[in-house]
Design an enzyme around this catalytic site. Structure first.
Site, PDB file in Angstrom:
ATOM      1  N   LYS A   1      -3.933 -11.683  -7.139  1.00 21.91           N
ATOM      2  CA  LYS A   1      -5.122 -11.818  -6.283  1.00 21.91           C
ATOM      3  C   LYS A   1      -6.263 -10.969  -6.829  1.00 21.91           C
ATOM      4  O   LYS A   1      -6.047  -9.852  -7.286  1.00 21.91           O
ATOM      5  CB  LYS A   1      -4.747 -11.324  -4.877  1.00 21.91           C
ATOM      6  CG  LYS A   1      -5.820 -11.559  -3.836  1.00 21.91           C
ATOM      7  CD  LYS A   1      -5.450 -10.931  -2.494  1.00 21.91           C
ATOM      8  CE  LYS A   1      -5.716  -9.439  -2.499  1.00 21.91           C
ATOM      9  NZ  LYS A   1      -5.669  -8.831  -1.146  1.00 21.91           N
TER      10      LYS A   1
ATOM     11  N   LYS B   1       0.823  -1.215   0.000  1.00 20.34           N
ATOM     12  CA  LYS B   1       0.000   0.000   0.000  1.00 20.34           C
ATOM     13  C   LYS B   1       0.852   1.259   0.000  1.00 20.34           C
ATOM     14  O   LYS B   1       0.454   2.272  -0.562  1.00 20.34           O
ATOM     15  CB  LYS B   1      -0.967  -0.009   1.190  1.00 20.34           C
ATOM     16  CG  LYS B   1      -2.117  -0.985   0.991  1.00 20.34           C
ATOM     17  CD  LYS B   1      -3.323  -0.598   1.808  1.00 20.34           C
ATOM     18  CE  LYS B   1      -4.429  -1.619   1.630  1.00 20.34           C
ATOM     19  NZ  LYS B   1      -5.482  -1.490   2.630  1.00 20.34           N
TER      20      LYS B   1
ATOM     21  N   LYS C   1     -10.653  -6.095  -4.423  1.00 16.84           N
ATOM     22  CA  LYS C   1     -11.950  -5.412  -4.431  1.00 16.84           C
ATOM     23  C   LYS C   1     -11.860  -4.012  -5.024  1.00 16.84           C
ATOM     24  O   LYS C   1     -12.872  -3.417  -5.352  1.00 16.84           O
ATOM     25  CB  LYS C   1     -12.557  -5.390  -3.028  1.00 16.84           C
ATOM     26  CG  LYS C   1     -11.697  -4.772  -1.977  1.00 16.84           C
ATOM     27  CD  LYS C   1     -11.800  -5.593  -0.701  1.00 16.84           C
ATOM     28  CE  LYS C   1     -13.046  -5.340   0.068  1.00 16.84           C
ATOM     29  NZ  LYS C   1     -12.742  -4.388   1.148  1.00 16.84           N
TER      30      LYS C   1
HETATM   31  P1  TYM Z   1     -10.518  -7.122   3.085  1.00 17.93           P
HETATM   32  O1  TYM Z   1     -11.623  -6.140   3.243  1.00 17.93           O
HETATM   33  O2  TYM Z   1      -9.423  -6.784   2.154  1.00 17.93           O
HETATM   34  O3  TYM Z   1     -11.086  -8.532   2.657  1.00 17.93           O
HETATM   35  C1  TYM Z   1     -12.138  -9.141   3.352  1.00 17.93           C
HETATM   36  C2  TYM Z   1     -11.916 -10.634   3.457  1.00 17.93           C
HETATM   37  O4  TYM Z   1     -11.837 -11.241   2.163  1.00 17.93           O
HETATM   38  C3  TYM Z   1     -10.637 -11.993   2.048  1.00 17.93           C
HETATM   39  N1  TYM Z   1     -10.173 -11.859   0.651  1.00 17.93           N
HETATM   40  C4  TYM Z   1     -10.016 -12.872  -0.208  1.00 17.93           C
HETATM   41  N2  TYM Z   1     -10.196 -14.197  -0.066  1.00 17.93           N
HETATM   42  C5  TYM Z   1      -9.943 -14.974  -1.148  1.00 17.93           C
HETATM   43  N3  TYM Z   1      -9.536 -14.483  -2.346  1.00 17.93           N
HETATM   44  C6  TYM Z   1      -9.338 -13.162  -2.527  1.00 17.93           C
HETATM   45  N4  TYM Z   1      -8.939 -12.686  -3.701  1.00 17.93           N
HETATM   46  C7  TYM Z   1      -9.586 -12.298  -1.413  1.00 17.93           C
HETATM   47  N5  TYM Z   1      -9.492 -10.949  -1.255  1.00 17.93           N
HETATM   48  C8  TYM Z   1      -9.845 -10.712   0.014  1.00 17.93           C
HETATM   49  C9  TYM Z   1      -9.680 -11.347   3.015  1.00 17.93           C
HETATM   50  O5  TYM Z   1      -8.653 -12.246   3.393  1.00 17.93           O
HETATM   51  C10 TYM Z   1     -10.601 -10.999   4.164  1.00 17.93           C
HETATM   52  O6  TYM Z   1     -10.828 -12.121   4.979  1.00 17.93           O
HETATM   53  N6  TYM Z   1      -7.922  -6.163   7.215  1.00 17.93           N
HETATM   54  C11 TYM Z   1      -9.072  -6.891   6.693  1.00 17.93           C
HETATM   55  C12 TYM Z   1     -10.378  -6.479   7.349  1.00 17.93           C
HETATM   56  C13 TYM Z   1     -10.381  -6.594   8.826  1.00 17.93           C
HETATM   57  C14 TYM Z   1     -10.411  -7.793   9.592  1.00 17.93           C
HETATM   58  C15 TYM Z   1     -10.428  -7.386  10.950  1.00 17.93           C
HETATM   59  C16 TYM Z   1     -10.432  -9.136   9.254  1.00 17.93           C
HETATM   60  C17 TYM Z   1     -10.374  -5.565   9.713  1.00 17.93           C
HETATM   61  N7  TYM Z   1     -10.405  -6.040  10.976  1.00 17.93           N
HETATM   62  C18 TYM Z   1     -10.440  -8.326  11.977  1.00 17.93           C
HETATM   63  C19 TYM Z   1     -10.452 -10.072  10.287  1.00 17.93           C
HETATM   64  C20 TYM Z   1     -10.458  -9.662  11.626  1.00 17.93           C
HETATM   65  C21 TYM Z   1      -9.176  -6.596   5.213  1.00 17.93           C
HETATM   66  O7  TYM Z   1      -8.708  -5.594   4.742  1.00 17.93           O
HETATM   67  O8  TYM Z   1      -9.925  -7.469   4.525  1.00 17.93           O
END
Ligand code: TYM
Length: 331
Positions: free
Chosen positions: A196, A114, A199
């Site tokens: 990957k 990032k 989003k």
């Molecule tokens: P975020 O918002 O980027 O993604 C949300 C969840 O989706 C999973 N993910 C994926 N899984 C499979 N293939 C992909 N291409 C893919 N892209 C994303 C991520 O692993 C995630 O589980 N920091 C976290 C959000 C967060 C969080 C937390 C998670 C904030 N506090 C506490 C767990 C516990 C994040 O940015 O996820």
């Protein structure tokens, strides 16, 4: 705390909720909500680490909340809320910042990525992002954190912070485990199948949203990048086809072996069309329920308020314990 083991997870309200988020994380959240005490937050404070347009940000966070419900997350089973509605997250994050080393944060892959991408805004939040995530998880004495593979490193640092704190002040936090699925922990871009699925990919053909129009889903799967062979096989040197097989398997519940047997020689055109159709079929009810919920903002507000109240009362117990242990004067 609660009798059932606690599950915590969240999504940042940036970009769109993709089929990658659904397969890697949300489908497991759904599966786990009967057997665990589940808490799922909209990680809106995390999203502030990159610049947001305020009106769009607010609308997107609400839309993501509606998508949580539309997917089948049930407020009578799980606590659903906005992270920013529970001040204890920011409070614990500050405290944990004082138990986390700058070097540990600078080594985080996501921080490096990032900060390369947003060179004009490498802010303190971006650096301490994993500490806020640790606070999210540790506040609720969480046992399991269902996430995709990209969050593994953040879970490891969360465990390190918890163990460090417990060693200094005696048992305070439960040390959580990551729950990363064997299949589907990393769904790849439809356009660049070695990267990957993100989003917030600027290429709209790279990802599909869980509330996307059927026509658009079909178009994106028909255009999905494969390779110049014709056989449908799950192989490392066929990342595009393998990714489509994973998606197909997750959408239908059929194993990859079954799908390979069925589609091995059908040619890519038919294979891709049928993957698209399976996605459309899976997401149609989510889309319909999402549209219904977005017409009922009052209901969404009630669910969010009740979720925040439940989360806040659980979080307060941990915060009180932490403050006592570190020696803050009790109010
Ligand atoms: P975020 O918002 O980027 O993604 C949300 C969840 O989706 C999973 N993910 C994926 N899984 C499979 N293939 C992909 N291409 C893919 N892209 C994303 C991520 O692993 C995630 O589980 N920091 C976290 C959000 C967060 C969080 C937390 C998670 C904030 N506090 C506490 C767990 C516990 C994040 O940015 O996820």
């Amino acid at each position: 705390m609660e009798k059932k083991p606690v599950i915590y997870s969240g999504i940042q309200p940036t970009g769109i909720i993709t089929i990658g988020n659904y397969i890697g994380a949300m489908s497991n959240w759904l599966r786990l909500q009967d057997d665990y005490f589940c808490i799922y937050g909209i990680a809106d404070l995390h999203a502030l680490t990159v610049r947001q347009v305020p009106a769009e940000f607010r609308a997107r966070a609400l839309s993501f909340f509606a998508q949580y419900l539309a997917c089948g997350l049930d407020p009578s089973k799980a606590v659903l809320y906005f992270q920013s509605h529970v001040p204890a997250h920011a409070e614990l994050a500050w405290i944990l910042n004082c138990y986390t080393y700058i070097g540990e944060m600078q080594r985080m892959t996501q921080f490096k990525e990032k900060s390369d991408k947003h060179t004009d805004n490498i802010n303190m939040g971006l650096l301490s992002y994993p500490v806020l995530m640790a606070a999210d998880i540790l506040l609720y004495q969480t046992s399991l954190v269902p996430v995709g593979a990209d969050q593994k490193q953040h879970l490891e640092i969360t465990r390190d912070i918890a163990i460090r704190f417990n060693n200094l002040y005696s048992e305070t936090f439960k040390v959580p485990e990551a729950y990363i699925p064997k299949q589907g922990a990393k769904i790849f871009s439809l356009q660049e199948p070695t990267a990957k699925m993100s989003k917030s990919d600027p290429d709209p053909n790279a990802a599909v949203s869980i509330i996307e129009e059927p026509d658009s889903i079909m178009r994106k799967f028909k255009r999905a990048v494969t390779d110049c062979e014709t056989v449908v096989e799950y192989r490392e040197d066929k990342p595009g086809v393998s990714n489509l097989l994973t998606i197909f398997s997750e959408m239908t519940g059929k194993s990859i072996e079954e799908l390979v047997a069925e589609y091995h020689d059908t040619g890519y055109a038919r294979f891709k069309k049928e993957v698209g159709e399976a996605v459309v079929e899976k997401f149609a009810p989510i889309r319909a329920e999402y549209n219904r919920l977005m017409d009922d903002k009052a209901y969404l507000a009630v669910v969010a308020k009740e979720g925040a109240e439940k989360a806040a009362s659980l979080a307060a117990r941990t915060i009180a314990k932490v403050k006592r242990k570190i020696g803050l004067v009790v109010r």
